[in-house]
Design a protein around this motif. Sequence first.
Motif, PDB file in Angstrom:
ATOM      1  N   SER A  70      17.521   4.902  23.133  1.00 45.83           N
ATOM      2  CA  SER A  70      16.890   3.921  24.007  1.00 45.83           C
ATOM      3  C   SER A  70      16.429   4.640  25.261  1.00 45.83           C
ATOM      4  O   SER A  70      17.150   5.464  25.814  1.00 45.83           O
ATOM      5  CB  SER A  70      17.904   2.831  24.367  1.00 45.83           C
ATOM      6  N   SER A  89      12.766   0.568  28.689  1.00 43.40           N
ATOM      7  CA  SER A  89      12.174   0.116  27.433  1.00 43.40           C
ATOM      8  C   SER A  89      13.148  -0.811  26.724  1.00 43.40           C
ATOM      9  O   SER A  89      14.354  -0.641  26.806  1.00 43.40           O
ATOM     10  CB  SER A  89      11.860   1.309  26.525  1.00 43.40           C
ATOM     11  N   ARG A  90      12.625  -1.768  25.999  1.00 44.36           N
ATOM     12  CA  ARG A  90      13.461  -2.683  25.230  1.00 44.36           C
ATOM     13  C   ARG A  90      13.472  -2.328  23.750  1.00 44.36           C
ATOM     14  O   ARG A  90      13.936  -3.108  22.937  1.00 44.36           O
ATOM     15  CB  ARG A  90      12.959  -4.105  25.399  1.00 44.36           C
ATOM     16  N   TYR A 141      14.350   0.396  20.493  1.00 43.60           N
ATOM     17  CA  TYR A 141      15.260   1.427  20.027  1.00 43.60           C
ATOM     18  C   TYR A 141      14.585   2.182  18.886  1.00 43.60           C
ATOM     19  O   TYR A 141      13.866   1.599  18.089  1.00 43.60           O
ATOM     20  CB  TYR A 141      16.554   0.808  19.477  1.00 43.60           C
ATOM     21  N   ARG A 171      13.761  -3.908  18.041  1.00 44.58           N
ATOM     22  CA  ARG A 171      13.852  -4.684  19.286  1.00 44.58           C
ATOM     23  C   ARG A 171      15.289  -5.036  19.656  1.00 44.58           C
ATOM     24  O   ARG A 171      15.555  -5.428  20.777  1.00 44.58           O
ATOM     25  CB  ARG A 171      13.044  -5.962  19.161  1.00 44.58           C
ATOM     26  N   ALA A 172      16.201  -4.921  18.701  1.00 44.98           N
ATOM     27  CA  ALA A 172      17.597  -5.275  18.968  1.00 44.98           C
ATOM     28  C   ALA A 172      18.515  -4.358  18.177  1.00 44.98           C
ATOM     29  O   ALA A 172      18.155  -3.868  17.100  1.00 44.98           O
ATOM     30  CB  ALA A 172      17.856  -6.732  18.582  1.00 44.98           C
TER      31      ALA A 172
END
Length: 100
Positions: free
Chosen positions: A22, A26-27, A29, A53-54
Motif C-alpha cells: 500500500s 492511496s486506497r 493495494y 480496493r480492500a
Amino acid sequence: MEINELKHFVDAEHNFEIRVISHAGSRLYRVEMEDIEGQHYPLMRRGKPMLFRALDDVYAELKQAGIHRAYLVQWVAHDEMIGRDTHYQSPLTSRMPLVF
C-alpha cells in the motif's frame, strides 16, 4: 505472475514471501511475490497488475491460490524525501504479518 502461475508456484515451492503493498495516500493495494533469489513478481491478470480496493479482496484472491500468510507493507515517501535509505524490507519497521 498470473494467478494460475502463482497457484502452481505455491504447490512446487515453499521458500517465498507474499507482500501486500500500500502506498501512502492511496486506497489501492497491490500484491507481489518475492522468491528465494530476491526476484519480485507482481500479481497480474491478463498482463496487467492487479489492484485491490480492500484487504478482504486481497485475502479472497490469495486464499484461492492456496496462500494464507502475507506481509502488509506500507510505502511512505518520508525517508526518500529527507534523503534517508528506505527500510521497506525491514521486518520490524515497515511490515505487518497477515494471516487469513
